[in-house]
Write a protein that holds these residues in place. Structure first.
Motif, short mmCIF file in Angstrom:
data_model
loop_
_atom_site.label_atom_id
_atom_site.label_comp_id
_atom_site.label_asym_id
_atom_site.label_seq_id
_atom_site.Cartn_x
_atom_site.Cartn_y
_atom_site.Cartn_z
N ASN A 1 1.02 2.71 5.28
CA ASN A 1 0.73 1.59 4.38
C ASN A 1 0.51 2.09 2.96
OD1 ASN A 1 0.91 -0.60 6.13
ND2 ASN A 1 -1.25 -0.50 6.71
N LEU A 2 -0.19 3.22 2.81
CA LEU A 2 -0.46 3.75 1.48
C LEU A 2 0.83 4.15 0.78
CD1 LEU A 2 -2.25 4.76 -0.78
CD2 LEU A 2 -2.60 6.88 0.52
N VAL A 3 1.73 4.83 1.49
CA VAL A 3 2.99 5.24 0.88
C VAL A 3 3.83 4.02 0.52
CG1 VAL A 3 5.11 6.57 1.18
CG2 VAL A 3 2.97 7.44 2.11
N ALA B 1 -1.95 2.25 -8.79
CA ALA B 1 -3.27 1.79 -8.36
C ALA B 1 -3.55 2.02 -6.88
CB ALA B 1 -3.45 0.32 -8.72
N PRO B 2 -2.61 1.73 -5.96
CA PRO B 2 -2.93 1.95 -4.53
C PRO B 2 -3.34 3.39 -4.24
CG PRO B 2 -0.95 0.64 -4.74
CD PRO B 2 -1.27 1.14 -6.12
N LEU B 3 -2.70 4.34 -4.90
CA LEU B 3 -3.02 5.75 -4.67
C LEU B 3 -4.31 6.15 -5.36
CD1 LEU B 3 -2.33 8.50 -3.53
CD2 LEU B 3 -0.74 8.84 -5.43
N ARG B 4 -4.56 5.62 -6.54
CA ARG B 4 -5.80 5.96 -7.25
C ARG B 4 -7.03 5.51 -6.46
NH1 ARG B 4 -3.32 3.48 -11.58
NH2 ARG B 4 -5.09 2.04 -11.84
N ASP B 5 -6.87 4.46 -5.68
CA ASP B 5 -7.98 4.01 -4.83
C ASP B 5 -8.37 5.06 -3.80
OD1 ASP B 5 -8.09 1.61 -6.19
OD2 ASP B 5 -6.92 0.50 -4.71
N TYR B 6 -7.41 5.90 -3.41
CA TYR B 6 -7.67 6.93 -2.39
C TYR B 6 -8.08 8.26 -3.02
CZ TYR B 6 -6.05 4.22 1.62
OH TYR B 6 -5.95 3.29 2.63
N THR B 7 -7.66 8.51 -4.26
CA THR B 7 -7.95 9.80 -4.89
C THR B 7 -9.17 9.73 -5.82
OG1 THR B 7 -6.43 9.33 -6.72
CG2 THR B 7 -5.54 10.51 -4.79
#
Length: 218
Positions: free
Chosen positions: A28-30, A97-103
């Protein structure tokens, strides 16, 4: 980023799975990160969302070629899907944004761990149904040749790499399955930074990567 430069896109099956909520969190993240970069896949995603009720009613055993074809036919027939998708908000940096939420931020927030050959990784926290990591491959460096025991999604965020199948630049996504064996090589210039998700361990051909594999969780 010029969206027209993206040449490698998500498959219909991945977009349908994302819409139906049936993909592992790592996938989902990718998918979400690619969609935030890609006009074409974002538009297709809106189409699948519009028939989400149809997709949600399908069980995993129903998701064969016939089900996929029927859903795509429904999308093509319904003219209400001809809408322009909203563009994601622009931001500085390379992480959407979706990735920044995880990093917790952009590239500078990543805590890299060297895994050999100059390559570094940062494993992101998701559920255990699949794993996802950031990879930093120095320009001109090759990743050990490997196959796959499942599916691997690799999204390029900076730079580019080539393998036996094609060239993958910023925004491109490579979908590898159990039939693919390849040796990705980062192009000269910028270090290649990728977001990669796998639902099974890779299958390395050389001894040293195989020995290190359990410790690197690849």
């Amino acid at each position: 980023m010029d969206m027209t430069e993206i040449k490698h896109h998500l498959t219909d099956a991945l977009l349908m799975g994302y819409s139906a909520g049936s993909l592992p969190e790592a996938f989902n993240l990718v998918v979400a990160t690619h969609i935030s970069l890609c006009d074409e896949c974002r538009a297709r995603m809106h189409e699948f969302d519009a028939v989400g009720g149809e997709v949600m009613e399908m069980t995993s055993s129903d998701m064969g070629d016939d089900a996929l074809a029927a859903t795509l036919a429904l999308i093509r027939q319904d003219k209400t899907f001809e809408t322009s998708p909203a563009l994601p908000a622009k931001h500085d940096g390379i992480f959407p944004a979706p990735l920044r939420d995880y990093t917790g931020g952009d590239l500078s927030a990543v805590k890299w761990r060297k895994i050999g050959g100059g390559v570094s990784q940062a494993i992101l926290k998701t559920d255990k149904s699949a794993s996802v990591r950031l990879l930093r491959i120095p320009a001109g460096t090759a990743v050990p040749d490997h196959g796959h025991r499942g599916t691997e999604l690799t999204l390029v965020l900076q730079g580019a790499f080539r393998d036996e199948s094609d060239r993958f630049g910023k925004g491109d996504i490579e979908v590898a399955n159990e039939e693919m064996v390849h040796t990705p090589v980062a192009e000269e210039g910028l270090d290649c930074i990728c977001l990669a998700a796998t639902d099974a361990p890779l299958r390395f051909n050389s001894l040293i990567p195989r020995l290190a594999q359990p410790f690197l969780r690849i």
